[in-house]
Motif scaffolding. Structure first.
Motif, PDB file in Angstrom:
ATOM      1  N   HIS A  41     -27.442   7.613  -9.906  1.00 14.00           N
ATOM      2  CA  HIS A  41     -26.773   7.185  -8.663  1.00 14.00           C
ATOM      3  C   HIS A  41     -27.460   7.523  -7.471  1.00 14.00           C
ATOM      4  N   GLY A  42     -27.090   6.678  -6.451  1.00 12.97           N
ATOM      5  CA  GLY A  42     -27.798   6.602  -5.375  1.00 12.97           C
ATOM      6  C   GLY A  42     -26.900   6.496  -3.942  1.00 12.97           C
ATOM      7  N   THR A  43     -27.497   5.851  -2.856  1.00 10.63           N
ATOM      8  CA  THR A  43     -26.757   5.571  -1.701  1.00 10.63           C
ATOM      9  C   THR A  43     -27.152   4.054  -1.183  1.00 10.63           C
ATOM     10  N   ILE A  44     -26.425   3.570  -0.108  1.00 13.06           N
ATOM     11  CA  ILE A  44     -26.406   2.418   0.326  1.00 13.06           C
ATOM     12  C   ILE A  44     -25.999   2.325   1.770  1.00 13.06           C
ATOM     13  N   LYS A  45     -26.499   1.421   2.553  1.00 19.44           N
ATOM     14  CA  LYS A  45     -26.131   0.998   3.879  1.00 19.44           C
ATOM     15  C   LYS A  45     -25.756  -0.683   3.572  1.00 19.44           C
ATOM     16  N   THR A  46     -24.498  -0.979   3.803  1.00 18.03           N
ATOM     17  CA  THR A  46     -24.144  -2.279   3.566  1.00 18.03           C
ATOM     18  C   THR A  46     -24.604  -3.285   4.702  1.00 18.03           C
ATOM     19  N   LYS A  47     -24.963  -4.434   4.395  1.00 22.32           N
ATOM     20  CA  LYS A  47     -25.916  -5.176   4.963  1.00 22.32           C
ATOM     21  C   LYS A  47     -24.819  -6.307   5.582  1.00 22.32           C
ATOM     22  N   LYS A  48     -23.670  -6.471   5.152  1.00 22.14           N
ATOM     23  CA  LYS A  48     -22.637  -7.418   5.501  1.00 22.14           C
ATOM     24  C   LYS A  48     -21.248  -7.171   4.943  1.00 22.14           C
ATOM     25  N   PRO A  49     -20.036  -7.382   5.664  1.00 22.76           N
ATOM     26  CA  PRO A  49     -18.861  -6.745   5.504  1.00 22.76           C
ATOM     27  C   PRO A  49     -18.444  -7.303   3.929  1.00 22.76           C
ATOM     28  N   THR A 105     -25.056  12.351  -8.180  1.00 20.95           N
ATOM     29  CA  THR A 105     -25.034  13.033  -6.951  1.00 20.95           C
ATOM     30  C   THR A 105     -23.813  13.723  -6.630  1.00 20.95           C
ATOM     31  N   ASP A 106     -23.592  14.242  -5.552  1.00 18.20           N
ATOM     32  CA  ASP A 106     -22.349  14.981  -5.398  1.00 18.20           C
ATOM     33  C   ASP A 106     -21.541  14.100  -4.281  1.00 18.20           C
ATOM     34  N   ILE A 148     -18.308   4.331  -2.699  1.00 18.43           N
ATOM     35  CA  ILE A 148     -17.923   3.655  -1.410  1.00 18.43           C
ATOM     36  C   ILE A 148     -16.564   2.821  -1.692  1.00 18.43           C
ATOM     37  N   ARG A 149     -16.530   2.189  -2.724  1.00 18.25           N
ATOM     38  CA  ARG A 149     -15.501   1.349  -3.071  1.00 18.25           C
ATOM     39  C   ARG A 149     -14.067   2.027  -3.173  1.00 18.25           C
ATOM     40  N   ASP A 150     -14.168   2.761  -4.338  1.00 15.87           N
ATOM     41  CA  ASP A 150     -12.814   3.651  -4.650  1.00 15.87           C
ATOM     42  C   ASP A 150     -12.908   5.156  -4.575  1.00 15.87           C
ATOM     43  N   ASN A 151     -13.975   5.758  -3.918  1.00 16.96           N
ATOM     44  CA  ASN A 151     -13.820   6.942  -3.449  1.00 16.96           C
ATOM     45  C   ASN A 151     -13.644   8.087  -4.925  1.00 16.96           C
ATOM     46  N   ASP A 152     -14.324   7.371  -6.056  1.00 17.93           N
ATOM     47  CA  ASP A 152     -14.083   8.379  -7.445  1.00 17.93           C
ATOM     48  C   ASP A 152     -15.583   8.954  -7.318  1.00 17.93           C
ATOM     49  N   PRO A 153     -15.560  10.184  -7.884  1.00 17.77           N
ATOM     50  CA  PRO A 153     -16.767  11.143  -7.915  1.00 17.77           C
ATOM     51  C   PRO A 153     -17.884  10.657  -8.786  1.00 17.77           C
ATOM     52  N   SER A 154     -18.933  11.089  -8.603  1.00 19.41           N
ATOM     53  CA  SER A 154     -20.228  10.689  -9.427  1.00 19.41           C
ATOM     54  C   SER A 154     -20.188  11.734 -10.260  1.00 19.41           C
ATOM     55  N   GLN A 155     -19.906  11.306 -11.773  1.00 22.23           N
ATOM     56  CA  GLN A 155     -19.977  12.256 -12.961  1.00 22.23           C
ATOM     57  C   GLN A 155     -21.102  11.541 -13.842  1.00 22.23           C
ATOM     58  N   ALA A 156     -21.538  12.345 -14.843  1.00 23.92           N
ATOM     59  CA  ALA A 156     -22.384  11.947 -15.819  1.00 23.92           C
ATOM     60  C   ALA A 156     -21.593  11.142 -16.910  1.00 23.92           C
ATOM     61  N   ALA A 157     -20.294  11.857 -17.376  1.00 24.99           N
ATOM     62  CA  ALA A 157     -19.839  11.015 -18.458  1.00 24.99           C
ATOM     63  C   ALA A 157     -18.358  11.693 -18.302  1.00 24.99           C
ATOM     64  N   THR A 158     -17.217  10.613 -18.591  1.00 25.42           N
ATOM     65  CA  THR A 158     -15.930  11.033 -18.843  1.00 25.42           C
ATOM     66  C   THR A 158     -15.327  10.323 -20.087  1.00 25.42           C
ATOM     67  N   PHE A 159     -14.456  10.887 -20.707  1.00 23.01           N
ATOM     68  CA  PHE A 159     -14.194  10.672 -22.108  1.00 23.01           C
ATOM     69  C   PHE A 159     -12.627  10.473 -21.985  1.00 23.01           C
ATOM     70  N   ASP A 160     -12.384   9.224 -22.780  1.00 24.39           N
ATOM     71  CA  ASP A 160     -10.810   9.032 -22.791  1.00 24.39           C
ATOM     72  C   ASP A 160     -10.207   8.018 -23.864  1.00 24.39           C
ATOM     73  N   ASP A 209     -26.490  19.302  -6.846  1.00 26.18           N
ATOM     74  CA  ASP A 209     -25.556  19.563  -5.691  1.00 26.18           C
ATOM     75  C   ASP A 209     -24.288  19.149  -5.900  1.00 26.18           C
ATOM     76  N   ASN A 210     -23.496  20.055  -5.381  1.00 25.52           N
ATOM     77  CA  ASN A 210     -21.779  20.020  -5.368  1.00 25.52           C
ATOM     78  C   ASN A 210     -21.373  20.885  -4.184  1.00 25.52           C
ATOM     79  N   ALA A 211     -22.005  20.946  -3.054  1.00 26.52           N
ATOM     80  CA  ALA A 211     -21.516  21.490  -1.949  1.00 26.52           C
ATOM     81  C   ALA A 211     -20.454  21.105  -0.993  1.00 26.52           C
TER      82      ALA A 211
END
Length: 579
Positions: free
Chosen positions: A346-354, A414-415, A419-431, A447-449
């Protein structure tokens, strides 16, 4: 290293205008349209560039005023017959092939084998619209169609670049059809945005997530989206997400083709007209059987999932997913496949267009959301989003919940919150009653500060019960996370703690930190790590030729720097870092 990501969106803003030889082409993303035809479009576009000027006595075939002849430039673009008329790509800039809606679109299905070769001088095959291979068939409708045993094949040769200029421009492989896109380590195939081609990037913003729709493959495999009765009557017609077509059947060994040594960049969409969950992924495998294989893929900056399974039993090997907005690997609807060597970051981005897309407010109401150009944000929800079933109960029980076997995985989180849905960066979820066995897995969170994100999340009681029942387990695996579980105060059914479950009788370990588990390259497992004390599982006990014997935890070994796999990951991360 800073990685930038891409987002999936339903592009409902202003049309994309491509200006070039032959006039302006306007491509406007629209809503779902399942109608297809191979008529009503008979434009012939065969513009061979001969370089002549009708002077010098050569009838326009390359002469000049001195009577000399220039070399004749042959149009290398692909042609096909539509309603009895030849339609050929337009050769532009002496290097690219451009295909307008007379060649391929959401209203034209290609019913014959078609091949795209690599073009010289960095040339690309550029498509204004969708590339639909084979005929979509809903056997429950009144059309009287049948799913063919063998349909057409899309063949993409090593080194070929396939670029797409619309948010709805997908590559869709229908049931019975195939894709054979097999590159090499030296000449990988690229599926990408037309904005990655300078001559087609008129706004000069560069490529970004959701520039095109991605690859969708519809197979004849098992999915619990159909009832047992529908399947027995040959009426299993599960609807695809994002842009509707149909998939499913009775054959989990079905073959829909192979993709190997390929990049799938800048694809996908955010929620579409159907709302949350109605998305396009970078690669969607709908009921694809084990006869297909997907190896050495780099999926980058998608706006929804990297790879999503809806049932079937297709297999994965040597997969890299970087900076995808939602889940990197999404499992659902009864997938029974296998996977080995999966690297996710997982990483980061700066959007280039709206970016404009359909989302939901806190009350679940559909609203239009906008992400402004220049926005900084995180990319990535779950490394693995794992769901066992779409439907459950006696009428669906011929297809068991998803139950994959997966080995040699690294997920670096990451911690951040995406950007789209404000959901956390996680390694795995089970459902949803998910099952599965994981071997030699390495989950990392340093990091999770700020946001307090964790590596693992259980969403429902059925998944938790499967963990207690030992049908969902990790073996020889390392949890190198500063926060391990979203709610560590809870316990599994029977009062088993999450830590005891992961520990799995001492075969795995929890470090409560990132430690020194990664080598200096930042991605391979450090074979000299003082923190990793568990032994890798060599996988011999699986007694399955699919799995390669290993001596390390995680996706990549720090001692194997000359292999195709190490170099594939290294190049993928270098490319993501530059984006």
């Amino acid at each position: 290293m800073k990685l930038t990501g891409l987002f999936k969106v339903s592009l409902v803003t202003s049309a994309l205008v491509l200006a070039g030889c032959g006039g302006d082409i306007e491509v406007t993303p629209t809503v779902n349209d399942t109608s297809v035809t191979d008529s009503n479009n008979t434009t012939t576009n065969n513009n061979t560039n001969t370089g002549g000027d009708n002077s010098g006595g050569d009838n326009g075939n390359g002469g000049d005023n001195d009577g000399d002849k220039d070399p004749v430039v042959t149009n290398p673009c692909v042609s096909r017959t539509v309603a009895g008329v030849e339609v050929k790509g337009e050769f532009r800039n002496d290097k690219h092939c451009y295909y307008d809606s007379s060649f391929a679109s959401k209203a034209l299905e290609i019913k014959e084998d078609i091949t795209f070769d690599a073009l010289p001088n960095g040339g690309a095959h550029v498509f204004a619209g969708a590339l639909l291979i084979g005929e979509n068939c809903d056997t429950s409708s009144n059309t009287g169609c049948t799913v063919p045993e063998t349909g057409p094949t899309l063949i993409v040769k090593p080194g070929t670049t396939m670029a797409f200029a619309s948010g709805e421009a997908i590559v869709r492989i229908a049931r019975g059809a195939k894709i054979m896109a097999e590159g090499t380590a030296e000449a990988p195939i690229a599926f990408t945005s037309a904005n990655a081609i300078p001559e087609f990037d008129l706004t000069e913003t560069g490529p970004q997530f959701a520039d095109w729709g991605g690859i969708m493959i519809n197979g004849k495999g098992l999915t619990n989206q159909c009832t047992n009765e529908e399947r027995a009557a040959n009426l299993c017609n599960a609807k695809t997400e994002g842009i509707t077509s149909h998939f499913g059947g009775t054959n989990n060994a079905d073959n829909s083709g192979n993709i190997k040594f390929a990049q799938i960049w800048y694809a996908g969409s955010g929620p579409r007209e159907g709302g949350v969950g109605d998305d396009l992924n970078s690669l969607t495998l709908n009921g694809v059987g084990s006869g297909s294989s997907f190896e050495f893929l780099h999926i980058h900056q998608g706006f929804d999932d990297g790879i999503e399974f809806f049932g079937g039993a297709a297999n994965l090997k040597n997969i890299v997913v970087t900076d995808t907005q939602d889940d990197s690997i999404d499992i659902d609807a009864g997938w029974q496949g296998k996977a080995q060597f999966i690297f996710i970051k997982h990483g980061t981005i700066k959007t280039k267009k709206p970016v404009t897309y359909t989302g939901e407010d806190d009350d679940g109401n559909k609203i239009t959301k906008i992400i402004d150009a220049g926005t900084d944000g995180f990319m990535g929800n779950n490394g693995f989003e794992t769901d066992g079933e779409k439907n459950k109960g006696a009428e669906y029980d011929d297809v068991q919940p998803s139950n994959p076997t997966i080995a040699n995985v690294t997920v670096i989180t990451t911690d951040g919150k995406s950007i789209r849905d404000n959901d956390p960066s996680q390694a795995a979820t089970f459902d949803d009653a998910i099952r599965g066995q994981y071997y030699n897995t390495l989950f990392v969170k340093a990091d999770n500060a700020e946001n307090g994100t964790a590596c693992l999340h259980f969403k429902d009681d059925d998944a938790a019960q499967n963990a207690t029942n030992d049908v969902l387990n990790f073996h020889s695996s390392v949890l190198a996370c500063v926060k391990n579980v979203t709610d560590g105060s809870k316990v599994l059914p029977g009062n088993e703690s999450y830590t005891a479950w992961w520990d799995n009788a001492g075969s795995s370990e929890i470090l409560d930190k990132a430690g020194d588990v990664l080598a200096d390259d930042g991605f391979s497992t450090n074979k000299e790590s003082a923190d990793i004390t568990v032994a890798a599982n060599d996988l011999k006990s699986l007694n399955d030729d699919f799995f390669e014997e290993v001596d390390y935890v995680g996706a990549v070994s720090s001692t194997d720097t000359t292999s195709d796999w190490y170099k594939w990951v290294e190049k993928a991360l270098e490319a993501a870092d530059k984006d």
